[in-house]
Design a protein around this motif. Structure first.
Motif, mmCIF file in Angstrom:
data_model
loop_
_atom_site.group_PDB
_atom_site.id
_atom_site.type_symbol
_atom_site.label_atom_id
_atom_site.label_comp_id
_atom_site.label_asym_id
_atom_site.label_seq_id
_atom_site.Cartn_x
_atom_site.Cartn_y
_atom_site.Cartn_z
ATOM 1 N N LEU A 122 -1.802 4.675 0.490
ATOM 2 C CA LEU A 122 -0.761 3.790 0.151
ATOM 3 C C LEU A 122 0.289 3.899 0.886
ATOM 4 O O LEU A 122 1.053 3.120 1.057
ATOM 5 N N HIS A 123 0.495 4.915 1.796
ATOM 6 C CA HIS A 123 1.590 5.218 2.837
ATOM 7 C C HIS A 123 1.482 4.185 3.648
ATOM 8 O O HIS A 123 2.482 3.870 4.403
ATOM 9 N N LYS A 124 0.443 3.622 4.000
ATOM 10 C CA LYS A 124 0.043 2.548 4.970
ATOM 11 C C LYS A 124 0.506 1.260 4.437
ATOM 12 O O LYS A 124 0.995 0.352 5.311
ATOM 13 N N THR A 125 0.393 1.005 3.219
ATOM 14 C CA THR A 125 0.693 -0.231 2.486
ATOM 15 C C THR A 125 2.341 -0.344 2.054
ATOM 16 O O THR A 125 2.891 -1.457 2.195
ATOM 17 N N GLU A 137 11.340 -2.995 -5.271
ATOM 18 C CA GLU A 137 11.608 -1.439 -5.257
ATOM 19 C C GLU A 137 11.125 -0.879 -3.745
ATOM 20 O O GLU A 137 11.722 -0.049 -3.183
ATOM 21 N N ASP A 138 9.989 -1.618 -3.258
ATOM 22 C CA ASP A 138 9.468 -1.209 -2.040
ATOM 23 C C ASP A 138 10.556 -1.342 -0.999
ATOM 24 O O ASP A 138 10.653 -0.455 -0.076
ATOM 25 N N PHE A 181 3.926 1.264 -2.867
ATOM 26 C CA PHE A 181 3.632 0.120 -3.438
ATOM 27 C C PHE A 181 2.374 -0.274 -2.905
ATOM 28 O O PHE A 181 2.137 -0.349 -1.666
ATOM 29 N N LYS A 182 1.458 -0.869 -3.970
ATOM 30 C CA LYS A 182 0.083 -1.075 -3.517
ATOM 31 C C LYS A 182 -0.006 -2.828 -3.851
ATOM 32 O O LYS A 182 0.426 -3.053 -4.755
ATOM 33 N N TRP A 183 -0.135 -3.462 -2.660
ATOM 34 C CA TRP A 183 -0.179 -4.811 -2.947
ATOM 35 C C TRP A 183 -1.452 -5.724 -2.149
ATOM 36 O O TRP A 183 -2.014 -5.093 -1.272
ATOM 37 N N ILE A 184 -1.569 -6.885 -2.537
ATOM 38 C CA ILE A 184 -2.455 -7.632 -1.523
ATOM 39 C C ILE A 184 -1.594 -8.787 -1.260
ATOM 40 O O ILE A 184 -0.859 -9.276 -2.151
ATOM 41 N N ARG A 225 3.511 -10.801 -1.697
ATOM 42 C CA ARG A 225 2.961 -9.464 -1.771
ATOM 43 C C ARG A 225 2.845 -9.520 -3.255
ATOM 44 O O ARG A 225 3.750 -9.355 -3.907
ATOM 45 N N ILE A 226 1.444 -9.347 -3.684
ATOM 46 C CA ILE A 226 1.137 -9.237 -4.974
ATOM 47 C C ILE A 226 0.706 -8.094 -5.730
ATOM 48 O O ILE A 226 -0.049 -7.363 -4.803
ATOM 49 N N HIS A 227 1.275 -7.462 -6.338
ATOM 50 C CA HIS A 227 1.063 -5.993 -7.105
ATOM 51 C C HIS A 227 -0.377 -6.070 -7.165
ATOM 52 O O HIS A 227 -1.183 -6.810 -7.647
ATOM 53 N N ALA A 228 -1.058 -4.753 -6.701
ATOM 54 C CA ALA A 228 -2.415 -4.379 -6.931
ATOM 55 C C ALA A 228 -2.232 -3.058 -7.709
ATOM 56 O O ALA A 228 -1.656 -2.166 -7.535
ATOM 57 N N LYS A 229 -3.102 -2.822 -8.527
ATOM 58 C CA LYS A 229 -3.317 -1.677 -9.329
ATOM 59 C C LYS A 229 -3.757 -0.414 -8.553
ATOM 60 O O LYS A 229 -4.950 -0.609 -8.070
#
Ligand code: SF4
Length: 214
Positions: free
Chosen positions: A36-39, A65-66, A103-106, A112-116
């Motif tokens: 996740l450090h990449k996204t 927040e990201d 932040f994980k997202w698609i 950028r939409i939240h991804a679980k």
């Protein structure tokens, strides 16, 4: 061609021993324990006084927040601030953080939409949260939403059934789960949103009552 090194499975080796919050924050800024450090743009570490009596734990930073590098500063954060004020909880007594700190997202179009986050990412990040809990030693921990509740209270925990109830936990003297404030924003209409906000405030009032006990 040499194989790309796998990220470590956990942030544990990065945690300075008995570290205070500023040292933890500094160390977490360079964490690459999961992909996740990449996204995410940056690590979004927890925020608040080390003497906070209440720790609120969400799932992960969102889009705002990201970008800002601070937890609960977007629309959900504003709902949270409103609910804390209505419940009579002094914001200065509250430490806010997340179980996952990137932040994980698609991407959907330009958004950028939240991804679980998945179980591996949650487990990788957990040592940061444990270190925050050890540094702050809150009297009350409130899990906001199912991801935080299941990470801290077990995968069988159901916020829908057990919200607003204090449960036994080694993490703090009082531990409770309730909804994530973003779920209130997703209410289908204004009336439902109002009802859900009231329920959220009622849960937080139980926290205020516990904090007021000396
Ligand atoms: S999500 Fe957590 S474990 Fe993964 S890179 Fe970010 S800080 Fe490290």
């Amino acid at each position: 061609m040499p194989k790309r090194p796998e990220p470590p499975d956990t942030a544990a080796p990065l945690i300075p021993e008995n570290a205070a919050l500023p040292n933890l924050r500094e160390a977490a800024a360079n964490c690459q324990a999961c992909d996740l450090h990449k996204t995410g743009t940056q690590t979004v570490f927890g925020e608040g006084s080390p003497r906070s009596e209440v720790m609120l734990v969400g799932e992960q930073p969102g889009n705002y927040e990201d970008l800002e590098g601070r937890p609960f500063v977007g629309p959900a954060g504003r709902i949270l601030d409103q609910a804390l004020a209505e419940a009579g909880i002094d914001r200065n007594l509250v430490y806010v953080t997340n179980v996952v700190k990137h932040f994980k997202w698609i991407g959907v179009g330009k958004r950028r939409i939240h991804a679980k986050p998945n179980a591996r990412e949650i487990a990788a990040c957990r040592p940061w949260l444990d270190a925050e809990i050890a540094a702050v030693k809150p009297k009350v921990i409130v899990c906001l939403g199912a991801t935080a509740a299941q990470a801290l209270l077990g995968k069988n925990f159901r916020v829908t059934l057990q919200r607003g109830q204090f449960v036994e936990s080694p993490l703090a003297p009082f531990v409770m789960a309730t909804v994530h404030p973003s779920s209130i924003l997703r209410a289908p209409d204004e009336e439902t949103r109002h009802v859900e906000l009231e329920r959220f405030v009622e849960d937080l009032k139980k926290v205020a009552e516990v904090v007021s006990r000396r």
